[in-house]
Scaffold this motif. Sequence first.
Motif, mmCIF file in Angstrom:
data_model
loop_
_atom_site.group_PDB
_atom_site.id
_atom_site.type_symbol
_atom_site.label_atom_id
_atom_site.label_comp_id
_atom_site.label_asym_id
_atom_site.label_seq_id
_atom_site.Cartn_x
_atom_site.Cartn_y
_atom_site.Cartn_z
ATOM 1 N N GLY A 283 57.597 71.267 -53.443
ATOM 2 C CA GLY A 283 58.680 70.436 -53.955
ATOM 3 C C GLY A 283 59.877 71.256 -54.374
ATOM 4 O O GLY A 283 61.019 70.899 -54.097
ATOM 5 N N GLY A 284 59.619 72.390 -55.028
ATOM 6 C CA GLY A 284 60.694 73.200 -55.585
ATOM 7 C C GLY A 284 61.591 73.830 -54.544
ATOM 8 O O GLY A 284 62.816 73.847 -54.693
ATOM 9 N N LYS A 285 61.020 74.325 -53.457
ATOM 10 C CA LYS A 285 61.818 74.999 -52.432
ATOM 11 C C LYS A 285 62.152 74.090 -51.260
ATOM 12 O O LYS A 285 63.266 74.105 -50.735
ATOM 13 C CB LYS A 285 61.077 76.230 -51.913
ATOM 14 N N TYR A 286 61.195 73.271 -50.851
ATOM 15 C CA TYR A 286 61.368 72.491 -49.624
ATOM 16 C C TYR A 286 61.627 71.011 -49.895
ATOM 17 O O TYR A 286 61.781 70.229 -48.954
ATOM 18 C CB TYR A 286 60.136 72.660 -48.731
ATOM 19 N N HIS A 287 61.633 70.626 -51.153
ATOM 20 C CA HIS A 287 62.006 69.270 -51.565
ATOM 21 C C HIS A 287 61.115 68.189 -50.950
ATOM 22 O O HIS A 287 61.565 67.074 -50.676
ATOM 23 C CB HIS A 287 63.479 69.005 -51.250
ATOM 24 N N ILE A 288 59.843 68.530 -50.749
ATOM 25 C CA ILE A 288 58.873 67.534 -50.318
ATOM 26 C C ILE A 288 58.563 66.657 -51.529
ATOM 27 O O ILE A 288 58.304 67.180 -52.612
ATOM 28 C CB ILE A 288 57.586 68.199 -49.787
ATOM 29 N N ILE B 159 44.282 58.597 -47.349
ATOM 30 C CA ILE B 159 45.487 59.337 -46.975
ATOM 31 C C ILE B 159 45.900 59.015 -45.543
ATOM 32 O O ILE B 159 47.083 58.807 -45.245
ATOM 33 C CB ILE B 159 45.266 60.850 -47.180
ATOM 34 N N LYS B 160 44.924 58.947 -44.630
ATOM 35 C CA LYS B 160 45.235 58.634 -43.223
ATOM 36 C C LYS B 160 45.731 57.201 -43.080
ATOM 37 O O LYS B 160 46.702 56.936 -42.373
ATOM 38 C CB LYS B 160 43.997 58.851 -42.359
ATOM 39 N N ARG B 161 45.062 56.273 -43.747
ATOM 40 C CA ARG B 161 45.455 54.865 -43.625
ATOM 41 C C ARG B 161 46.853 54.623 -44.170
ATOM 42 O O ARG B 161 47.618 53.807 -43.629
ATOM 43 C CB ARG B 161 44.445 53.971 -44.344
ATOM 44 N N LEU B 162 47.215 55.333 -45.222
ATOM 45 C CA LEU B 162 48.533 55.150 -45.825
ATOM 46 C C LEU B 162 49.606 55.987 -45.139
ATOM 47 O O LEU B 162 50.760 56.009 -45.565
ATOM 48 C CB LEU B 162 48.474 55.471 -47.322
ATOM 49 N N GLU B 163 49.205 56.690 -44.084
ATOM 50 C CA GLU B 163 50.143 57.427 -43.218
ATOM 51 C C GLU B 163 50.941 58.484 -43.979
ATOM 52 O O GLU B 163 52.144 58.647 -43.783
ATOM 53 C CB GLU B 163 51.084 56.446 -42.506
ATOM 54 N N ILE B 164 50.250 59.198 -44.842
ATOM 55 C CA ILE B 164 50.863 60.325 -45.558
ATOM 56 C C ILE B 164 50.934 61.501 -44.594
ATOM 57 O O ILE B 164 49.954 61.817 -43.912
ATOM 58 C CB ILE B 164 50.024 60.722 -46.793
ATOM 59 N N PRO B 165 52.069 62.209 -44.501
ATOM 60 C CA PRO B 165 52.147 63.384 -43.626
ATOM 61 C C PRO B 165 51.069 64.408 -43.981
ATOM 62 O O PRO B 165 50.767 64.620 -45.157
ATOM 63 C CB PRO B 165 53.546 63.948 -43.911
ATOM 64 N N ASP B 166 50.480 65.021 -42.971
ATOM 65 C CA ASP B 166 49.407 65.989 -43.231
ATOM 66 C C ASP B 166 49.733 67.393 -42.737
ATOM 67 O O ASP B 166 48.872 68.259 -42.711
ATOM 68 C CB ASP B 166 48.091 65.508 -42.606
ATOM 69 N N SER B 167 50.989 67.607 -42.351
ATOM 70 C CA SER B 167 51.377 68.924 -41.847
ATOM 71 C C SER B 167 52.744 69.320 -42.376
ATOM 72 O O SER B 167 53.666 68.495 -42.458
ATOM 73 C CB SER B 167 51.406 68.923 -40.315
ATOM 74 N N LEU B 168 52.867 70.590 -42.724
ATOM 75 C CA LEU B 168 54.147 71.114 -43.205
ATOM 76 C C LEU B 168 55.175 71.270 -42.087
ATOM 77 O O LEU B 168 56.361 71.451 -42.361
ATOM 78 C CB LEU B 168 53.921 72.465 -43.886
ATOM 79 N N LYS B 169 54.724 71.176 -40.855
ATOM 80 C CA LYS B 169 55.648 71.326 -39.721
ATOM 81 C C LYS B 169 56.743 70.272 -39.767
ATOM 82 O O LYS B 169 57.879 70.526 -39.378
ATOM 83 C CB LYS B 169 54.873 71.228 -38.410
ATOM 84 N N ALA B 170 56.383 69.079 -40.240
ATOM 85 C CA ALA B 170 57.373 68.003 -40.316
ATOM 86 C C ALA B 170 58.529 68.357 -41.251
ATOM 87 O O ALA B 170 59.598 67.742 -41.173
ATOM 88 C CB ALA B 170 56.696 66.716 -40.787
ATOM 89 N N TYR B 171 58.321 69.329 -42.129
ATOM 90 C CA TYR B 171 59.350 69.738 -43.087
ATOM 91 C C TYR B 171 59.940 71.110 -42.740
ATOM 92 O O TYR B 171 60.623 71.722 -43.552
ATOM 93 C CB TYR B 171 58.770 69.753 -44.494
ATOM 94 N N GLY B 172 59.665 71.579 -41.515
ATOM 95 C CA GLY B 172 60.230 72.841 -41.061
ATOM 96 C C GLY B 172 59.632 74.070 -41.708
ATOM 97 O O GLY B 172 60.265 75.133 -41.765
ATOM 98 N N ILE B 173 58.408 73.938 -42.202
ATOM 99 C CA ILE B 173 57.745 75.069 -42.860
ATOM 100 C C ILE B 173 56.736 75.674 -41.898
ATOM 101 O O ILE B 173 55.892 74.970 -41.335
ATOM 102 C CB ILE B 173 57.030 74.606 -44.141
ATOM 103 N N GLY B 174 56.827 76.986 -41.709
ATOM 104 C CA GLY B 174 55.944 77.663 -40.765
ATOM 105 C C GLY B 174 55.314 78.914 -41.350
ATOM 106 O O GLY B 174 55.429 79.194 -42.550
ATOM 107 N N GLN B 175 54.678 79.686 -40.471
ATOM 108 C CA GLN B 175 53.965 80.903 -40.886
ATOM 109 C C GLN B 175 54.870 81.880 -41.626
ATOM 110 O O GLN B 175 54.419 82.597 -42.517
ATOM 111 C CB GLN B 175 53.379 81.596 -39.638
ATOM 112 N N GLU B 176 56.145 81.893 -41.248
ATOM 113 C CA GLU B 176 57.070 82.833 -41.882
ATOM 114 C C GLU B 176 57.284 82.540 -43.369
ATOM 115 O O GLU B 176 57.784 83.393 -44.112
ATOM 116 C CB GLU B 176 58.422 82.828 -41.149
ATOM 117 N N ASP B 177 56.916 81.340 -43.803
ATOM 118 C CA ASP B 177 57.082 80.957 -45.205
ATOM 119 C C ASP B 177 55.819 81.177 -46.034
ATOM 120 O O ASP B 177 55.827 80.954 -47.244
ATOM 121 C CB ASP B 177 57.467 79.477 -45.290
ATOM 122 N N LEU B 178 54.745 81.598 -45.382
ATOM 123 C CA LEU B 178 53.437 81.629 -46.028
ATOM 124 C C LEU B 178 53.384 82.555 -47.241
ATOM 125 O O LEU B 178 52.848 82.187 -48.293
ATOM 126 C CB LEU B 178 52.371 82.036 -45.004
#
Length: 383
Positions: free
Chosen positions: A270-275, A330-349
Amino acid sequence: MLEDYKLKMPGAVFGGEHALDKIVELIKNKYKKPAVFTDKGIEAAGILEEPLGLLKESGAQIHLIDEIPSEPTYEQAQKTIDSFKESGSDFIIAIGGGSVMDMAKLSSIAATNDYTVKDLLENPSIGRKTVKTLMIPTTAGTGAEATPNAIVAVPEKELKVGIVNEEMVPDYVILDGRMTAGLPKKIAAATGIDALAHAIECYTSNKANPFSNMFAMEALRLIFANIEKACEDRTALKEKSSMLLAAFYGGVAITASGTTAVHALSYPLGGKYHIPHGVSNAMMLLPVMKFNKEACMSELAQVYDAVEGKEKKNDEEKADWVIGRMSEIIKRLEIPDSLKAYGIGQEDLEELTRSGMEVQRLLVNNKKMVTAQDARNLYMQIM
Protein backbone atom coordinates in the motif's frame (compact mmCIF):
# COMPACT_ATOMS: atom_id res chain seq x y z
CA MET A 1 -1.94 -16.96 24.71
CA LEU A 2 -1.25 -13.89 26.83
CA GLU A 3 -1.70 -14.30 30.57
CA ASP A 4 -2.29 -10.58 31.13
CA TYR A 5 -4.72 -8.83 28.84
CA LYS A 6 -7.22 -6.01 28.69
CA LEU A 7 -10.09 -4.75 26.58
CA LYS A 8 -10.76 -1.13 25.67
CA MET A 9 -13.91 -0.41 23.70
CA PRO A 10 -15.88 2.59 22.43
CA GLY A 11 -17.97 4.28 25.12
CA ALA A 12 -21.30 3.41 23.47
CA VAL A 13 -22.19 1.38 20.38
CA PHE A 14 -25.59 1.64 18.72
CA GLY A 15 -26.69 -1.03 16.27
CA GLY A 16 -29.82 -2.25 14.55
CA GLU A 17 -32.25 -1.31 11.83
CA HIS A 18 -32.65 2.36 12.76
CA ALA A 19 -29.39 2.95 14.63
CA LEU A 20 -28.67 6.07 12.57
CA ASP A 21 -31.52 7.88 14.32
CA LYS A 22 -29.34 8.02 17.44
CA ILE A 23 -27.48 10.96 15.90
CA VAL A 24 -30.17 13.36 17.09
CA GLU A 25 -30.00 12.06 20.66
CA LEU A 26 -26.20 12.30 20.73
CA ILE A 27 -25.97 15.84 19.33
CA LYS A 28 -29.07 17.78 20.34
CA ASN A 29 -28.49 20.32 23.12
CA LYS A 30 -24.94 19.00 23.61
CA TYR A 31 -22.85 20.11 20.62
CA LYS A 32 -23.31 23.24 18.54
CA LYS A 33 -20.87 22.74 15.67
CA PRO A 34 -19.95 19.15 14.80
CA ALA A 35 -17.37 18.53 12.08
CA VAL A 36 -18.37 15.79 9.63
CA PHE A 37 -15.39 13.94 8.17
CA THR A 38 -16.11 12.14 4.88
CA ASP A 39 -14.89 11.91 1.29
CA LYS A 40 -16.12 12.90 -2.16
CA GLY A 41 -17.12 9.34 -3.05
CA ILE A 42 -19.44 9.05 -0.06
CA GLU A 43 -20.87 12.46 -0.86
CA ALA A 44 -21.45 11.62 -4.54
CA ALA A 45 -23.13 8.33 -3.66
CA GLY A 46 -25.79 10.14 -1.63
CA ILE A 47 -24.84 8.31 1.58
CA LEU A 48 -24.55 11.60 3.49
CA GLU A 49 -28.11 12.73 2.87
CA GLU A 50 -29.81 10.95 5.77
CA PRO A 51 -27.17 11.60 8.46
CA LEU A 52 -26.84 15.26 7.44
CA GLY A 53 -30.61 15.59 7.57
CA LEU A 54 -30.63 14.18 11.08
CA LEU A 55 -27.87 16.56 12.13
CA LYS A 56 -29.86 19.52 10.83
CA GLU A 57 -32.87 18.21 12.74
CA SER A 58 -30.76 18.34 15.91
CA GLY A 59 -30.15 22.04 15.30
CA ALA A 60 -26.41 21.70 14.79
CA GLN A 61 -24.28 23.91 12.58
CA ILE A 62 -22.36 21.45 10.39
CA HIS A 63 -18.78 21.89 9.24
CA LEU A 64 -18.05 19.48 6.38
CA ILE A 65 -14.53 18.12 5.81
CA ASP A 66 -14.76 16.11 2.60
CA GLU A 67 -11.32 16.33 0.99
CA ILE A 68 -9.95 13.20 2.64
CA PRO A 69 -7.97 10.98 0.23
CA SER A 70 -8.34 7.20 0.26
CA GLU A 71 -4.72 6.52 1.27
CA PRO A 72 -3.61 9.67 3.13
CA THR A 73 0.01 10.53 3.80
CA TYR A 74 0.97 12.03 7.12
CA GLU A 75 1.26 15.44 5.42
CA GLN A 76 -2.30 15.12 4.07
CA ALA A 77 -3.44 14.04 7.53
CA GLN A 78 -1.91 17.20 8.97
CA LYS A 79 -3.78 19.36 6.44
CA THR A 80 -7.04 17.68 7.45
CA ILE A 81 -6.30 18.32 11.12
CA ASP A 82 -5.39 21.95 10.43
CA SER A 83 -8.71 22.41 8.61
CA PHE A 84 -10.53 20.92 11.59
CA LYS A 85 -8.71 23.19 14.06
CA GLU A 86 -9.60 26.29 12.04
CA SER A 87 -13.29 25.34 12.01
CA GLY A 88 -13.79 25.73 15.77
CA SER A 89 -15.88 22.55 15.83
CA ASP A 90 -16.75 20.96 19.17
CA PHE A 91 -17.48 17.37 18.08
CA ILE A 92 -16.23 14.96 15.41
CA ILE A 93 -18.39 12.68 13.28
CA ALA A 94 -16.76 10.35 10.75
CA ILE A 95 -18.97 8.96 7.97
CA GLY A 96 -16.91 6.75 5.71
CA GLY A 97 -14.39 3.96 5.49
CA GLY A 98 -11.11 3.36 7.25
CA SER A 99 -9.20 6.40 6.00
CA VAL A 100 -12.02 8.79 6.91
CA MET A 101 -12.32 7.33 10.39
CA ASP A 102 -8.55 7.32 10.89
CA MET A 103 -8.30 11.01 10.00
CA ALA A 104 -11.16 11.78 12.38
CA LYS A 105 -9.50 9.85 15.20
CA LEU A 106 -6.17 11.57 14.58
CA SER A 107 -7.88 14.95 14.65
CA SER A 108 -9.39 14.13 18.03
CA ILE A 109 -5.91 13.87 19.58
CA ALA A 110 -4.02 16.36 17.40
CA ALA A 111 -6.29 19.42 17.61
CA THR A 112 -3.54 21.21 19.48
CA ASN A 113 -0.42 23.17 18.62
CA ASP A 114 1.68 21.08 21.00
CA TYR A 115 2.58 18.38 18.44
CA THR A 116 2.06 17.33 14.82
CA VAL A 117 1.22 14.07 13.05
CA LYS A 118 4.93 13.66 12.35
CA ASP A 119 5.57 13.91 16.09
CA LEU A 120 2.91 11.25 16.69
CA LEU A 121 4.67 8.95 14.20
CA GLU A 122 7.78 9.20 16.35
CA ASN A 123 5.96 8.95 19.68
CA PRO A 124 2.22 8.12 19.52
CA SER A 125 1.85 8.23 23.31
CA ILE A 126 2.06 12.04 23.44
CA GLY A 127 -1.42 12.37 21.92
CA ARG A 128 -4.31 13.37 24.18
CA LYS A 129 -7.96 13.48 23.12
CA THR A 130 -9.51 16.93 23.26
CA VAL A 131 -12.64 16.36 21.13
CA LYS A 132 -15.12 13.48 21.37
CA THR A 133 -15.83 11.31 18.35
CA LEU A 134 -18.67 9.40 16.67
CA MET A 135 -17.84 6.82 14.01
CA ILE A 136 -20.41 5.75 11.37
CA PRO A 137 -18.72 3.21 9.08
CA THR A 138 -19.89 2.94 5.48
CA THR A 139 -17.83 -0.16 4.73
CA ALA A 140 -17.90 -3.53 6.48
CA GLY A 141 -14.23 -4.18 6.82
CA THR A 142 -11.64 -1.98 8.46
CA GLY A 143 -13.02 -2.06 12.00
CA ALA A 144 -11.49 1.40 12.45
CA GLU A 145 -14.59 2.37 14.42
CA ALA A 146 -13.34 0.19 17.28
CA THR A 147 -9.57 0.57 17.24
CA PRO A 148 -6.99 2.96 18.70
CA ASN A 149 -5.11 2.89 15.37
CA ALA A 150 -4.72 5.38 12.54
CA ILE A 151 -2.82 4.41 9.40
CA VAL A 152 -0.89 6.99 7.39
CA ALA A 153 1.50 6.64 4.47
CA VAL A 154 5.08 7.79 4.95
CA PRO A 155 6.28 8.56 1.40
CA GLU A 156 9.97 8.83 2.25
CA LYS A 157 9.85 5.28 3.62
CA GLU A 158 7.40 4.04 0.97
CA LEU A 159 5.47 2.44 3.79
CA LYS A 160 2.21 2.71 5.69
CA VAL A 161 2.64 3.19 9.41
CA GLY A 162 0.14 2.71 12.20
CA ILE A 163 -0.13 5.37 14.91
CA VAL A 164 -1.51 3.57 17.96
CA ASN A 165 -2.84 5.44 20.97
CA GLU A 166 -5.72 4.33 23.21
CA GLU A 167 -6.96 7.92 23.35
CA MET A 168 -8.18 7.40 19.77
CA VAL A 169 -10.71 4.70 20.69
CA PRO A 170 -14.00 6.34 19.63
CA ASP A 171 -16.52 7.61 22.13
CA TYR A 172 -19.56 6.56 20.11
CA VAL A 173 -20.21 4.18 17.20
CA ILE A 174 -23.30 3.71 15.05
CA LEU A 175 -23.57 0.44 13.10
CA ASP A 176 -26.39 0.73 10.58
CA GLY A 177 -26.34 -1.74 7.69
CA ARG A 178 -28.12 0.74 5.42
CA MET A 179 -24.94 2.82 5.31
CA THR A 180 -23.16 0.02 3.40
CA ALA A 181 -26.01 -0.81 1.01
CA GLY A 182 -24.68 1.18 -1.95
CA LEU A 183 -21.15 -0.20 -1.93
CA PRO A 184 -19.90 -1.56 -5.27
CA LYS A 185 -18.94 -5.24 -5.12
CA LYS A 186 -15.24 -4.43 -5.63
CA ILE A 187 -15.07 -2.22 -2.52
CA ALA A 188 -17.36 -4.45 -0.44
CA ALA A 189 -15.16 -7.44 -1.28
CA ALA A 190 -11.85 -5.76 -0.49
CA THR A 191 -13.07 -4.39 2.84
CA GLY A 192 -14.80 -7.67 3.71
CA ILE A 193 -11.56 -9.60 3.20
CA ASP A 194 -9.84 -7.01 5.40
CA ALA A 195 -12.29 -7.93 8.18
CA LEU A 196 -11.57 -11.62 7.57
CA ALA A 197 -7.83 -10.96 7.87
CA HIS A 198 -8.32 -9.05 11.12
CA ALA A 199 -10.29 -11.88 12.67
CA ILE A 200 -8.10 -14.81 11.63
CA GLU A 201 -4.87 -12.95 12.40
CA CYS A 202 -6.01 -11.90 15.86
CA TYR A 203 -7.18 -15.43 16.64
CA THR A 204 -3.80 -16.88 15.65
CA SER A 205 -1.66 -14.06 17.09
CA ASN A 206 0.96 -14.44 19.80
CA LYS A 207 -1.04 -11.79 21.65
CA ALA A 208 -4.33 -13.70 21.43
CA ASN A 209 -6.24 -13.82 24.71
CA PRO A 210 -9.75 -14.67 25.92
CA PHE A 211 -11.06 -11.19 25.12
CA SER A 212 -9.69 -11.05 21.57
CA ASN A 213 -10.59 -14.67 20.87
CA MET A 214 -14.23 -14.14 21.79
CA PHE A 215 -14.64 -11.25 19.34
CA ALA A 216 -12.42 -12.74 16.62
CA MET A 217 -14.29 -16.03 16.61
CA GLU A 218 -17.70 -14.41 16.43
CA ALA A 219 -16.42 -12.24 13.58
CA LEU A 220 -15.27 -15.37 11.74
CA ARG A 221 -18.65 -17.05 12.19
CA LEU A 222 -20.40 -14.05 10.72
CA ILE A 223 -17.93 -13.54 7.87
CA PHE A 224 -17.83 -17.15 6.65
CA ALA A 225 -21.65 -17.24 6.63
CA ASN A 226 -22.37 -13.83 5.07
CA ILE A 227 -19.50 -12.30 3.11
CA GLU A 228 -20.32 -13.59 -0.36
CA LYS A 229 -23.99 -12.60 -0.41
CA ALA A 230 -23.26 -9.31 1.36
CA CYS A 231 -20.82 -8.36 -1.41
CA GLU A 232 -22.74 -9.69 -4.40
CA ASP A 233 -26.30 -8.60 -3.56
CA ARG A 234 -26.87 -4.92 -2.84
CA THR A 235 -30.33 -5.70 -1.43
CA ALA A 236 -29.03 -8.23 1.14
CA LEU A 237 -29.42 -5.91 4.14
CA LYS A 238 -29.42 -8.77 6.68
CA GLU A 239 -26.07 -10.09 5.42
CA LYS A 240 -24.63 -6.58 5.11
CA SER A 241 -25.63 -5.83 8.70
CA SER A 242 -23.98 -9.07 9.82
CA MET A 243 -20.78 -8.11 8.01
CA LEU A 244 -20.83 -4.64 9.60
CA LEU A 245 -21.09 -6.28 13.01
CA ALA A 246 -18.29 -8.71 12.08
CA ALA A 247 -16.04 -5.85 11.04
CA PHE A 248 -16.66 -4.13 14.37
CA TYR A 249 -15.87 -7.36 16.25
CA GLY A 250 -12.68 -7.66 14.22
CA GLY A 251 -11.72 -4.14 15.26
CA VAL A 252 -12.32 -4.97 18.92
CA ALA A 253 -10.14 -8.07 18.48
CA ILE A 254 -7.33 -5.89 17.10
CA THR A 255 -7.59 -3.62 20.13
CA ALA A 256 -7.32 -6.59 22.49
CA SER A 257 -4.74 -8.54 20.47
CA GLY A 258 -3.09 -7.57 17.19
CA THR A 259 -2.64 -8.53 13.56
CA THR A 260 0.32 -10.53 12.28
CA ALA A 261 2.44 -11.09 9.17
CA VAL A 262 -0.46 -10.62 6.74
CA HIS A 263 -0.81 -6.96 7.65
CA ALA A 264 2.93 -6.47 8.18
CA LEU A 265 3.80 -7.64 4.67
CA SER A 266 0.85 -5.84 3.08
CA TYR A 267 1.93 -2.40 4.32
CA PRO A 268 4.69 -1.90 1.71
CA LEU A 269 2.24 -2.88 -1.04
CA GLY A 270 0.00 0.00 0.00
CA GLY A 271 2.74 2.44 0.96
CA LYS A 272 4.79 2.25 -2.23
CA TYR A 273 2.45 0.81 -4.85
CA HIS A 274 -0.86 2.19 -3.55
CA ILE A 275 -2.65 -1.15 -3.66
CA PRO A 276 -5.89 -0.80 -1.65
CA HIS A 277 -5.45 -2.04 1.91
CA GLY A 278 -8.07 -4.78 1.67
CA VAL A 279 -6.68 -6.05 -1.63
CA SER A 280 -3.09 -6.20 -0.36
CA ASN A 281 -4.26 -8.10 2.73
CA ALA A 282 -6.23 -10.50 0.55
CA MET A 283 -3.14 -11.15 -1.55
CA MET A 284 -0.99 -11.92 1.48
CA LEU A 285 -3.65 -13.84 3.44
CA LEU A 286 -3.34 -17.29 1.86
CA PRO A 287 0.48 -17.38 1.54
CA VAL A 288 0.89 -16.33 5.19
CA MET A 289 -1.79 -18.68 6.54
CA LYS A 290 -0.25 -21.63 4.67
CA PHE A 291 3.16 -20.61 6.03
CA ASN A 292 1.70 -20.38 9.56
CA LYS A 293 -0.42 -23.54 9.39
CA GLU A 294 1.89 -25.81 11.34
CA ALA A 295 2.37 -23.22 14.09
CA CYS A 296 -1.34 -22.50 14.57
CA MET A 297 -2.93 -25.83 13.67
CA SER A 298 -5.02 -26.06 16.83
CA GLU A 299 -6.38 -22.52 16.42
CA LEU A 300 -7.39 -23.18 12.80
CA ALA A 301 -9.04 -26.43 13.90
CA GLN A 302 -11.02 -24.45 16.50
CA VAL A 303 -12.15 -22.07 13.77
CA TYR A 304 -13.33 -25.06 11.71
CA ASP A 305 -15.28 -26.44 14.65
CA ALA A 306 -16.99 -23.08 15.17
CA VAL A 307 -17.84 -22.16 11.58
CA GLU A 308 -18.36 -25.57 9.94
CA GLY A 309 -18.70 -28.12 12.71
CA LYS A 310 -18.80 -31.26 10.59
CA GLU A 311 -16.65 -34.18 11.67
CA LYS A 312 -13.12 -34.33 10.29
CA LYS A 313 -10.41 -36.86 11.05
CA ASN A 314 -7.73 -34.58 12.43
CA ASP A 315 -6.66 -31.01 13.08
CA GLU A 316 -4.67 -30.78 9.85
CA GLU A 317 -7.73 -31.55 7.76
CA LYS A 318 -9.67 -28.93 9.68
CA ALA A 319 -6.90 -26.36 9.16
CA ASP A 320 -6.79 -27.18 5.45
CA TRP A 321 -10.56 -26.67 5.22
CA VAL A 322 -10.33 -23.21 6.80
CA ILE A 323 -7.52 -22.12 4.46
CA GLY A 324 -9.39 -23.64 1.51
CA ARG A 325 -12.59 -21.80 2.45
CA MET A 326 -10.70 -18.50 2.59
CA SER A 327 -9.26 -19.24 -0.84
CA GLU A 328 -12.75 -19.99 -2.17
CA ILE A 329 -14.07 -16.66 -0.84
CA ILE A 330 -11.19 -14.67 -2.34
CA LYS A 331 -11.66 -16.31 -5.76
CA ARG A 332 -15.43 -15.89 -5.77
CA LEU A 333 -15.16 -12.22 -4.87
CA GLU A 334 -12.64 -11.75 -7.71
CA ILE A 335 -9.88 -10.25 -5.59
CA PRO A 336 -6.64 -9.84 -7.62
CA ASP A 337 -4.14 -12.57 -6.75
CA SER A 338 -1.04 -11.32 -8.54
CA LEU A 339 1.18 -8.28 -8.16
CA LYS A 340 1.69 -8.21 -11.93
CA ALA A 341 -1.59 -6.34 -12.29
CA TYR A 342 0.05 -3.49 -10.34
CA GLY A 343 3.31 -3.49 -12.30
CA ILE A 344 5.31 -5.14 -9.53
CA GLY A 345 7.95 -7.65 -10.58
CA GLN A 346 11.08 -9.49 -9.47
CA GLU A 347 13.08 -6.27 -9.57
CA ASP A 348 10.99 -4.97 -6.66
CA LEU A 349 11.44 -8.04 -4.47
CA GLU A 350 14.39 -6.87 -2.36
CA GLU A 351 12.84 -3.50 -1.58
CA LEU A 352 9.52 -5.13 -0.68
CA THR A 353 11.30 -7.55 1.61
CA ARG A 354 13.29 -4.81 3.31
CA SER A 355 10.19 -2.68 3.88
CA GLY A 356 8.07 -5.60 5.08
CA MET A 357 10.68 -6.66 7.61
CA GLU A 358 10.61 -3.17 9.11
CA VAL A 359 7.08 -3.77 10.41
CA GLN A 360 8.32 -5.63 13.48
CA ARG A 361 5.44 -4.18 15.51
CA LEU A 362 3.22 -6.78 13.80
CA LEU A 363 5.73 -9.45 12.79
CA VAL A 364 6.44 -10.20 16.45
CA ASN A 365 2.78 -11.22 16.79
CA ASN A 366 3.17 -13.98 14.20
CA LYS A 367 3.15 -17.51 15.67
CA LYS A 368 5.93 -18.57 13.32
CA MET A 369 9.00 -16.36 13.13
CA VAL A 370 9.32 -14.61 9.76
CA THR A 371 12.87 -14.18 8.46
CA ALA A 372 13.83 -11.97 5.53
CA GLN A 373 14.06 -15.08 3.35
CA ASP A 374 10.60 -16.14 4.49
CA ALA A 375 9.21 -12.72 3.59
CA ARG A 376 10.90 -12.89 0.19
CA ASN A 377 9.38 -16.31 -0.46
CA LEU A 378 5.91 -15.11 0.59
CA TYR A 379 6.08 -12.17 -1.81
CA MET A 380 7.31 -14.50 -4.57
CA GLN A 381 4.10 -16.53 -4.26
CA ILE A 382 2.01 -13.60 -5.48
CA MET A 383 4.28 -12.48 -8.31
